[in-house]
Scaffold this motif. Structure first.
Motif, PDB file in Angstrom:
ATOM      1  N   LYS A 397       0.993  -1.068  -0.199  1.00  0.00           N
ATOM      2  CA  LYS A 397      -0.032  -0.203   0.281  1.00  0.00           C
ATOM      3  C   LYS A 397       1.078   1.284  -0.052  1.00  0.00           C
ATOM      4  O   LYS A 397       0.387   2.302  -0.650  1.00  0.00           O
ATOM      5  N   GLU A 398       1.877   1.337   1.217  1.00  0.00           N
ATOM      6  CA  GLU A 398       2.987   2.561   1.137  1.00  0.00           C
ATOM      7  C   GLU A 398       3.244   2.873  -0.829  1.00  0.00           C
ATOM      8  O   GLU A 398       3.870   3.582  -0.872  1.00  0.00           O
ATOM      9  N   ARG A 401       0.836   4.192  -3.055  1.00  0.00           N
ATOM     10  CA  ARG A 401       0.566   5.618  -2.160  1.00  0.00           C
ATOM     11  C   ARG A 401       2.381   7.016  -2.969  1.00  0.00           C
ATOM     12  O   ARG A 401       2.420   7.784  -3.669  1.00  0.00           O
ATOM     13  N   LEU A 439      -2.321  11.687  -2.440  1.00  0.00           N
ATOM     14  CA  LEU A 439      -2.104  10.615  -1.858  1.00  0.00           C
ATOM     15  C   LEU A 439      -0.527  11.254  -1.513  1.00  0.00           C
ATOM     16  O   LEU A 439       0.028  10.274  -0.399  1.00  0.00           O
ATOM     17  N   TYR A 445      -1.004  12.166   5.083  1.00  0.00           N
ATOM     18  CA  TYR A 445       0.502  11.908   5.453  1.00  0.00           C
ATOM     19  C   TYR A 445       1.410  12.563   5.713  1.00  0.00           C
ATOM     20  O   TYR A 445       2.429  12.694   4.577  1.00  0.00           O
ATOM     21  N   TRP A 456       0.831   3.197   7.025  1.00  0.00           N
ATOM     22  CA  TRP A 456       0.124   1.961   8.213  1.00  0.00           C
ATOM     23  C   TRP A 456      -0.423   1.069   8.608  1.00  0.00           C
ATOM     24  O   TRP A 456      -1.881   0.306   8.679  1.00  0.00           O
ATOM     25  N   ALA A 461      -2.472   6.183   8.279  1.00  0.00           N
ATOM     26  CA  ALA A 461      -2.715   5.898   6.820  1.00  0.00           C
ATOM     27  C   ALA A 461      -4.152   5.258   6.361  1.00  0.00           C
ATOM     28  O   ALA A 461      -4.996   6.023   5.351  1.00  0.00           O
ATOM     29  N   GLU A 462      -4.354   3.893   7.697  1.00  0.00           N
ATOM     30  CA  GLU A 462      -5.465   3.198   6.893  1.00  0.00           C
ATOM     31  C   GLU A 462      -7.198   4.348   7.519  1.00  0.00           C
ATOM     32  O   GLU A 462      -8.121   4.073   6.770  1.00  0.00           O
ATOM     33  N   VAL A 465      -9.368   7.349   4.544  1.00  0.00           N
ATOM     34  CA  VAL A 465      -9.943   6.698   2.953  1.00  0.00           C
ATOM     35  C   VAL A 465     -10.696   7.903   2.138  1.00  0.00           C
ATOM     36  O   VAL A 465      -9.841   7.200   0.778  1.00  0.00           O
ATOM     37  N   ASN A 467      -8.673   9.963   0.387  1.00  0.00           N
ATOM     38  CA  ASN A 467      -7.029   9.931   0.558  1.00  0.00           C
ATOM     39  C   ASN A 467      -6.594   8.821  -0.892  1.00  0.00           C
ATOM     40  O   ASN A 467      -6.030   9.106  -1.572  1.00  0.00           O
ATOM     41  N   TRP A 468      -7.037   8.103  -0.181  1.00  0.00           N
ATOM     42  CA  TRP A 468      -7.277   6.747  -0.607  1.00  0.00           C
ATOM     43  C   TRP A 468      -7.923   6.478  -2.060  1.00  0.00           C
ATOM     44  O   TRP A 468      -8.326   5.852  -2.316  1.00  0.00           O
TER      45      TRP A 468
END
Length: 532
Positions: A397-398, A401, A439, A445, A456, A461-462, A465, A467-468
């Motif tokens: 995930k990182e 991002r 992101l 972040y 994460w 970060a989780e 949502v 921004n993801w």
């Protein structure tokens, strides 16, 4: 001296020839006689330039954009070789900004909220890709459907990406990884004597092979997969955001069309094979099998109902499908490849580079992958394994991002689109939300230019949502987002246990090359070796 008390103009005197007398045609005849082909062309050209500038300024309105447009082509020449820093500067110039290339007026939605508004406004916009996309993917492809037709079509595909379905595809993916990891070692140690070579092209081939195995199983030969992997670069080049809007022989769009024809033909052959095998009662091993099986089950259900046979509700398929033609199946599978090939190739390349440059993170990935397998590195993939690797998931995930594989998603305004209270995008304009600023937002972040998987796990970060936006949002969000993340987790996890690799860092390693997606400018020179 005597002075005349009156004066009569020579023009009024019949004894003098009139300055306006140009023959039988009069004044208009005079003008007409002065025209020639050259002056007509110049006048027409100037009028078109004026109209082009006026239209651009009218469409631009109050948003950020160049004060004037280079006649007709706009920033086409500079966009042929796009620079990441120029994109970032453009996004930073305002929540909404614009350019005009050829006949296309383009509005860029850069902030998180503006991007989300575009993603979530199906009443005003629809995905458009680029002008030649319909020629390559075909005008009747499902990705060009809109509204209810698009929603209904997606329902028939959702079952191909359930947890149970994803588990079915894992053996084929692992088979491909084992083959290519051995190939990476051979290329590094045998063919290049331990010297670094750019692996980005090999990663593209790897991801194409994984995708084809997942989508069409063993119906396609290794030679055909290699051909698609080699030629897909031409499709990518033809579908770049800034390109000629029509197909000219021996240009990128022409080569892209030829490559897409080849891919569609190969997938059509696979569809015919899948139908035959599924009718014979074969097991599902790939996405195409699962879809064809659903079609056959729907047909069987309809036949029973038509004959008046009482059918229990449990036997009714969740979504009733018609029997799609081989070419229709091929077009749909092609869109899966279109959505995944460049994006996963980018993520794969950055993953291997980032792990090589950060051995402490790679060590943690390796430890987690061994632990979840109770120390047996040869244990095969399973969904249970993938779902119990939080750190490996955080690394993936990182990566997505830090270096998002899709930075812009083109839409077209179906009608005038009031994006804000003060600006309305004109009908027919391209409206492009970008995900990079969302992101890399430092308020969401912290230190966004630092690669930090821990954000994460122990960070917030989780929770971000909104921004993801890696996989979009709204009605056109990516169907395969879970598949894509699991695929990358499986790949880097298996590699961590079976391979060692070193990155030959160059001054261009952290520079970003934009080619549909993002890659290291030096194409990631690596050296692989087998891990004991």
């Amino acid at each position: 001296m005597a002075v005349r008390g009156s004066f009569v103009s020579p023009v009024a005197n019949a004894d003098y020839p009139s300055a306006l007398d140009t023959g039988s045609g009069g004044f208009l005849g005079y003008l007409y006689s002065g025209l020639n082909g050259y002056s007509i062309v110049i006048t027409t050209l100037l009028l078109l330039v004026a109209y082009d500038q006026f239209t651009y300024l009218w469409n631009k309105g109050s948003i950020v954009g160049p004060a004037w447009k280079m006649p007709f082509i706009g920033p086409f020449l500079s966009s042929v070789n796009p620079k990441m820093d120029e994109y970032i500067a453009k996004w930073a110039s305002g929540d909404l900004s614009c350019v005009s290339v050829f006949h296309k007026f383009v509005v860029m939605a850069s902030s998180r909220d503006m991007a989300r508004k575009v993603f979530n406004s199906p009443a005003f916009v629809k995905p458009c890709v680029v002008d030649v996309a319909q020629k390559l993917l075909r005008p009747t492809n499902w990705v060009f459907l809109d509204g209810r037709a698009h929603v209904d079509y997606r329902k028939g595909l959702n079952g191909l990406f359930t947890r149970q379905a994803l588990e079915t595809y894992l053996p084929g993916q692992e088979e491909v990884y084992e083959k290519y990891f051995a190939k990476f070692v051979e290329i590094s140690q045998v063919e290049n004597n331990g010297k670094p070579v750019p692996f980005m092209p090999l990663f593209r081939e790897l991801m194409c092979s994984v995708s084809c195995r997942t989508f069409v199983g063993h119906y396609m030969s290794d030679a055909a997969v290699k051909k698609i992997a080699d030629d897909y670069y031409k499709i990518t080049a033809a579908l770049e955001l800034v390109n000629f809007p029509f197909i000219i022989p021996y240009t990128r769009t022409w080569y892209g069309k030829k490559a897409s024809d080849m891919v569609l033909n190969e997938f059509s052959i696979c569809a015919a094979k899948s139908k035959a095998r599924m009718k014979a009662g074969g097991d599902v091993t790939c996405i195409m099998d699962g879809w064809v099986k659903s079609m056959l089950e729907s047909e069987k259900y309809r036949e029973k109902v038509a004959k008046g046979v009482k059918v229990d509700d449990s036997e009714k398929p969740a979504t009733l499908l018609r029997i799609f033609s081989d070419f229709e199946i091929s077009m749909t599978v092609f869109t899966f490849l279109f959505a995944s090939q460049d994006a996963t190739s980018s993520a794969c390349t950055w993953l291997f580079q980032l792990m090589a440059d950060r051995p402490e993170i790679l060590d943690r990935v390796r430890e987690e992958n061994l632990a979840v397998r109770n120390g047996d590195k040869h244990q095969e993939f399973s969904m249970n394994i993938l779902e119990n690797m939080p750190y490996t998931r955080a690394v993936v995930k990182e990566t997505l991002r830090y270096r998002p594989p899709v930075i812009m998603v083109p839409y077209v305004a179906k009608k005038s689109f009031p994006i804000t209270d003060s600006y309305t995008a004109p009908k027919g304009s391209m409206v492009i939300p970008t995900v990079w600023p969302a992101l890399h937002d430092p308020e969401v972040y912290p230190e966004p230019e630092v690669f930090d998987p821990e954000r994460w796990i122990t960070g917030d970060a989780e929770k971000a949502v909104k921004n993801w936006l890696v996989f979009g949002t709204g009605p056109h969000y990516c169907l395969g987002q879970t598949y894509a993340q699991n695929n990358l987790m499986a790949m880097i996890g298996k590699a961590s246990m079976h391979l060692d690799w070193k990155h030959h860092v160059t001054p261009l390693s952290e520079e970003i090359k934009v080619f549909a997606t993002l890659f290291p400018m030096d194409d990631c020179p690596l050296v692989f070796s087998k891990r004991d």
